[in-house]
Design an enzyme around this catalytic site. Structure first.
Site, short mmCIF file in Angstrom:
data_model
loop_
_atom_site.label_atom_id
_atom_site.label_comp_id
_atom_site.label_asym_id
_atom_site.label_seq_id
_atom_site.Cartn_x
_atom_site.Cartn_y
_atom_site.Cartn_z
N ASP A 1 -0.98 1.28 -4.17
CA ASP A 1 -2.25 0.35 -4.89
C ASP A 1 -3.53 0.81 -4.97
OD1 ASP A 1 -2.61 0.65 -2.06
OD2 ASP A 1 -3.50 -1.36 -1.78
N ASP B 1 -1.88 6.15 -3.42
CA ASP B 1 -0.76 5.68 -2.89
C ASP B 1 -0.39 4.62 -3.72
OD1 ASP B 1 -3.13 3.70 -2.39
OD2 ASP B 1 -2.26 3.43 -0.29
N SER C 1 0.75 -1.17 0.14
CA SER C 1 -0.25 -0.08 -0.05
C SER C 1 0.76 1.36 0.11
CB SER C 1 -1.10 -0.17 1.11
OG SER C 1 -2.05 0.74 1.17
N ASP D 1 -5.89 1.89 -3.14
CA ASP D 1 -6.72 1.61 -2.07
C ASP D 1 -7.16 3.28 -1.36
OD1 ASP D 1 -4.75 1.70 -0.28
OD2 ASP D 1 -5.45 0.20 1.12
#
Length: 434
Positions: A231, A229, A91, A233
């Protein structure tokens, strides 16, 4: 054996998260699931961990579908057609970190009971190794990104705004620029080429790391800016004046638009500003442990309309229980189409907030928190579901061990004199660390 933190399994590659561990996770998961879908973010170590996971899954007899480099919300949406989803990502953490996050078909991350089952099975080597004729098959699917885009485009109205998008060289580069263009936006991209070294900036989309985005929004006279960020999410924003929009502000703004006139229930973590309670007056605000899985569990338990974290995770249960920075970006475009982001921010109550973090070895966190609790309990009403949050006459303070890093965090908020509250907590933490 404790492997899972507040955001799955995560740690420094080849030290805390190794191919051997990934193989074991795959074996345990494959012993319990017949089908799985797996994706990864751009970090350098992700293919190595992915290969180990696939080896474990198939060795236990599970059929695996690989969707390649995708965002975490894309992978979580793809999981709807399988018994589980597996995402290789750390992440917002730097390049030297890697992690594994597991998803149920409804987009909910594996809950505490599922995590404990995996930890116990690894510790006791409770997994299968099937015979050669039962080894799982491996397939590839290149439609996951398109499917995710189609879902969002069916829920969000088109707009002709000018948007600056900073994907931080992360997985968001594979979807968000194209989605916003298809929604009618003029998109100016920054750092939108995947690179696991994250050369442009730290993957965490906070105020400190988004100086280029803030300047670009003003220079291009954009309606606002968006940042992801590693990834995607997470999603954070910059208003048209180049000002960073805090996570608490976005949490409140999304909450108002999701709840509308009907009010409803909104789920937030313990470190959320009292601004949200005041701005969403009439709605029920439920506080949980920090971590998107706990917020998602709360949303499901209380039938909430929406939930999120000030760190940039926004969960819209009508599409998924996974934080979806892609949908959040598209939703914010729809919101800003009606009113400028700076004007929305001006409607919010303003309280002073101060945050800080201090190094603390993971094995010392429990002892530290016991000492801190003893000092803080006499000061006010305590909420101890995650760290120690104390309600004070003028505000509140939270001391909480990080679930992903070797740190303890302090958050203080007050109507006035926030420094006094923060410094009081800081002194207690520093003394406990000695």
């Amino acid at each position: 054996m404790k492997l899972f933190g507040s955001s799955g399994i995560r740690g420094i590659v080849n030290k805390e998260v190794t191919p051997e561990l990934a193989l074991q996770v795959g074996l345990v998961l494959g012993s319990r699931k017949k089908t799985a879908v797996i994706g990864r973010d751009p970090r350098v170590s992700a293919p190595m961990i992915e290969h180990a996971l696939v080896a474990g899954l198939t060795a236990a007899g599970c059929d695996v579908t690989k969707v390649g480099m995708v965002t975490t919300p894309t992978l979580a949406y793809a999981a709807r057609e399988y018994e589980c989803g597996v995402m290789v990502t750390a992440s917002h953490n730097p390049s030297e970190y890697v992690g594994i996050k597991l998803w149920n078909p409804d987009g909910m991350a594996f809950d505490s009971a599922q995590q404990e089952e995996i930890e116990d099975a690894i510790e006791n080597e409770n997994f299968l190794r099937v015979t050669w004729d039962l080894i799982g098959k491996v397939a590839e699917n290149g439609n996951a990104i398109r499917d995710h885009m189609d879902l969002i485009e069916g829920l969000v109205r088109d707009s002709k705004l000018r948007v600056v998008l900073d994907c931080g060289c992360g997985a968001g580069s594979t979807i968000t620029p194209y989605l916003l263009q298809e929604l009618g936006c003029q998109v100016i991209t920054l750092n939108s080429q995947p690179d696991g070294h994250f050369p442009a900036r730290n993957p965490e989309p906070n105020d400190q790391n988004l100086s280029l985005l803030k300047k670009a929004v003003v220079a291009f006279e954009a309606d606002f800016g968006i940042a992801h960020d590693g990834d995607a999410d997470r999603m954070m924003a910059v208003d048209e004046k180049g000002n960073f929009v805090s996570g608490d502000e976005l949490l409140a703004i999304f909450g108002r638009f999701e709840c509308g006139d009907e009010k409803g229930t909104v789920v937030v973590p313990v470190d959320t500003s009292m601004m949200v309670d005041d701005y969403l007056e009439g709605s029920e605000i439920i506080r949980t442990r920090v971590g998107d899985v706990y917020v998602a569990e709360g949303i499901k338990q209380y039938g909430a309309i929406y939930g999120g974290e000030p760190s940039g995770s926004w969960i819209f249960p009508k599409i998924s229980y996974c934080p979806d920075g892609i949908y959040a970006a598209a939703k914010l475009v729809e919101i800003v189409r009606e009113k400028k982001l700076s004007e929305l921010r001006a409607e919010l109550p303003v309280y002073a907030t101060k945050r800080g973090a201090f190094p603390c070895a993971n094995e010392k966190k429990a002892e530290l928190m016991e000492k801190v609790k003893t000092k803080l309990e006499p000061l006010g009403k305590v909420l101890d579901i995650d760290g120690i949050r104390v309600e004070l006459e003028n505000g509140w303070v939270l001391v909480r061990p990080s679930g992903t890093e070797a740190k303890v965090r302090i958050t203080a908020e007050a109507r006035e004199k926030v420094d006094e509250i923060y410094e009081m907590a800081e002194k207690i933490v520093k003394e406990a660390l000695k």
